[in-house]
Design an enzyme around this catalytic site. Structure first.
Site, PDB file in Angstrom:
ATOM      1  N   CYS A  76       0.817  -1.223   0.000  1.00 29.32           N
ATOM      2  CA  CYS A  76       0.000   0.000   0.000  1.00 29.32           C
ATOM      3  C   CYS A  76       0.844   1.263   0.000  1.00 29.32           C
ATOM      4  O   CYS A  76       0.346   2.341  -0.286  1.00 29.32           O
ATOM      5  CB  CYS A  76      -0.932   0.006   1.212  1.00 29.32           C
ATOM      6  SG  CYS A  76      -1.897  -1.499   1.355  1.00 29.32           S
ATOM      7  N   CYS A 134     -14.606  -0.858   5.885  1.00 32.52           N
ATOM      8  CA  CYS A 134     -13.473  -1.371   5.107  1.00 32.52           C
ATOM      9  C   CYS A 134     -13.347  -0.545   3.836  1.00 32.52           C
ATOM     10  O   CYS A 134     -14.353  -0.229   3.198  1.00 32.52           O
ATOM     11  CB  CYS A 134     -13.700  -2.816   4.689  1.00 32.52           C
ATOM     12  SG  CYS A 134     -14.056  -3.952   6.017  1.00 32.52           S
ATOM     13  N   CYS A 135     -12.121  -0.230   3.426  1.00 34.56           N
ATOM     14  CA  CYS A 135     -11.965   0.504   2.180  1.00 34.56           C
ATOM     15  C   CYS A 135     -12.301  -0.418   1.015  1.00 34.56           C
ATOM     16  O   CYS A 135     -11.954  -1.599   1.021  1.00 34.56           O
ATOM     17  CB  CYS A 135     -10.556   1.057   2.040  1.00 34.56           C
ATOM     18  SG  CYS A 135      -9.265  -0.175   1.855  1.00 34.56           S
TER      19      CYS A 135
END
Lengths: 381, 137
Positions: free
Chosen positions: A85, A203-204
């Site tokens: 990420c 949650c993304c």
């Protein structure tokens, strides 16, 4: 030391099932950044291309050189970057250090991800790792932090869910975010449980998208009114201490503290922050790691509106990962795009009034109850 | 318990005979004393040569959750996981928790190691996995 500035930024919409492929998304963001900088591509002396899933999904290597060539960046050093990420922010870190070293005066950084593909399940830290073999998926990793946080500080599920409500409210003003409709606390809590106590709206979501920046030395940036200075760019790695404290995130704290020291500021000097809110609990932990409040106080910060637009220290006014979506390698660059627009005063309805100093914090990878990678970038104007 | 099944990975646990609980396996560096789970052949702190050790069977839950998405590796839906502080060596390890005890875990709860057919090898073949279970009233 050579000063480094951001002189151009650009970003595609973040969305599910984008029409463009990886290269198309990357090219669009790169063109926007180059045009924003008003710089011919022949001036670019180095290129950094961040992408996580491309090689795994398509087998394609060195996508960076391919993309950069389509926007006129050839002959110069180009590096493909994968750091989970933090891939995009790691590419920025490389560019900053390349300029500081004198290797080149101008760098183009692109973070791009195409992940709306059939069969891509939950992401994990590596299939060979024992933790993955024992069922550790990303939402579980953060749910374990959430349960422990609730235990230590008495935080409620409602308090955690407030982060999703706030960031969605912010996203209403960000035309590039995937989800822009407001959600209520009740909707967040009533969405399906993914890993207790984290519900789906905490949650993304996945997304396709790209973001890019043009960085330049002080010499090139000098005459540019809209340039934003990079005061610190830190990349650090997990310590993997055992036992690890799941709610006082040492790696996160270390990265942010190092960035403050290098920038010669403290958390009280920040006007605007983008952080890695992959899950609601993540933003709470990051606000504490960044020193915006003490351990256990992050939920109150959200409740009191301190981290909302108009509050003491707005966090994720872009809508964050929770609303934008998280095209892995694009996220780190998108955070910088947001902060730069804020510092230029060009953020429209989500403008933080008078923002002069900003921080972009990002974490990636999961190993031994720690993040493998952490970046913290301080910029000012 | 179908002990004839292969373990999901080698060197993670040892099955003992009836009446004796299984134990987790790890390593300890003779030079710096660092414990590792799973076992390592090179100490990540001092590059010493660790020796294999038993890490025991008992621990306390440090944190726990129930995963309710589509489970990976043929694990039950839902399945429970946690971090367990091992009593004997102090390591905090990620572990499966007894799927039959979902809803009954709490932080600080004493747990002991068990081994059973749980999930598969990624290709549908059943595998033994270790998990922690509580002696609940």
């Amino acid at each position: 030391m050579t000063e480094v500035h951001v002189i151009g930024v650009g970003m595609t919409p973040f969305q599910r099932a984008a029409r463009e492929d990886l290269a198309g998304l990357a090219r669009e963001a790169a063109l926007l950044a180059l045009r924003d900088a008003g710089l011919p591509p022949a001036e670019v002396g180095g290129g950094f291309f961040a992408n996580v899933l491309g090689p795994q999904l398509t087998g394609e290597m060195t996508a960076g050189q391919f993309v950069m060539a389509t926007v006129g960046v050839r002959r110069v050093p180009i590096v493909n970057v994968e750091n989970a990420c933090t891939s995009g922010s790691t590419a920025l870190w490389l560019a900053v250090n390349g300029i500081r070293s004198g290797e080149f005066d101008v760098a183009l950084v692109i973070g791009a991800e195409k992940m709306s593909v059939p069969g891509l399940g939950l992401l994990h830290g590596g299939s060979a790792e024992i933790e993955t073999q024992l069922g550790l998926v990303m939402p579980a990793s953060f749910a374990l932090r959430a349960i422990r946080y609730q235990h230590e500080f008495g935080a409620t599920e409602r308090q955690l869910a407030e982060v999703a409500v706030k960031n969605r409210r912010h996203a209403a003003h960000n035309p590039l975010a995937q989800f822009r409709d407001p959600v209520t606390l009740e909707q967040v809590l009533a969405s399906p449980l993914i890993a207790d106590p984290i519900t789906r709206l905490q949650c993304c979501p996945m997304a396709d998208g790209a973001a890019a920046a043009v960085l330049a030395s002080g010499r090139v940036a000098r005459s540019r009114q809209r340039a934003v200075r990079v005061d610190a760019a830190v990349l650090c790695t997990g310590s993997y201490e055992n036992p690890a404290d799941l709610v006082r995130w040492e790696t996160d704290r270390r990265g942010c503290q190092m960035a403050y020291e290098r920038a010669g500021i403290g958390p009280q000097d920040l006007d605007v922050v983008e952080c890695h809110d992959a899950f609601t609990i993540a933003e709470i932990l990051h606000t504490e790691s960044m020193g915006l409040c003490g351990p256990g106080e992050g939920v109150r910060l959200v409740e009191e509106g301190a981290t909302a637009l108009g509050g003491r220290i707005p966090v994720n006014v872009s809508g964050g990962l929770l609303s934008r979506g998280h095209p892995l390698a694009a996220t780190g660059c998108a955070q910088l795009v947001e902060i730069v627009q804020q510092l230029r005063g060009e953020a429209g309805a989500r403008q933080v009034e008078g923002a002069r100093v900003g921080l972009a914090e990002c974490m990636g990878g999961d190993q031994s109850a720690d993040a493998k990678s952490c970046t913290a970038i301080v910029v000012s104007r | 318990m179908k002990n004839e099944l292969p373990p999901f990975a080698p060197g993670i646990f040892r099955l003992n005979g009836a009446g004796t609980p299984p134990v987790l396996l790890g390593s300890r560096c003779p030079d710096c004393g660092r414990h590792c789970f799973p076992a390592c052949d090179l100490c990540p702190d001092c590059l010493g040569t660790p020796a294999s050790v038993e890490l025991g069977s008992s621990g306390r839950i440090y944190s726990h959750t129930v995963v309710r998405t589509k489970p990976p590796l043929g694990l039950p839906a839902p399945y429970a996981v946690g971090y367990v502080d091992l009593v004997d060596c102090g390591l905090r390890v990620f572990a499966l928790l007894d799927p039959a005890q979902i809803g009954r875990f709490s932080i600080g709860l004493p747990v002991r190691l068990a081994v059973a057919a749980l999930g598969n090898d990624g290709h549908g073949e059943p595998r033994l996995r270790p998990y922690f279970t509580a002696d609940l009233a």
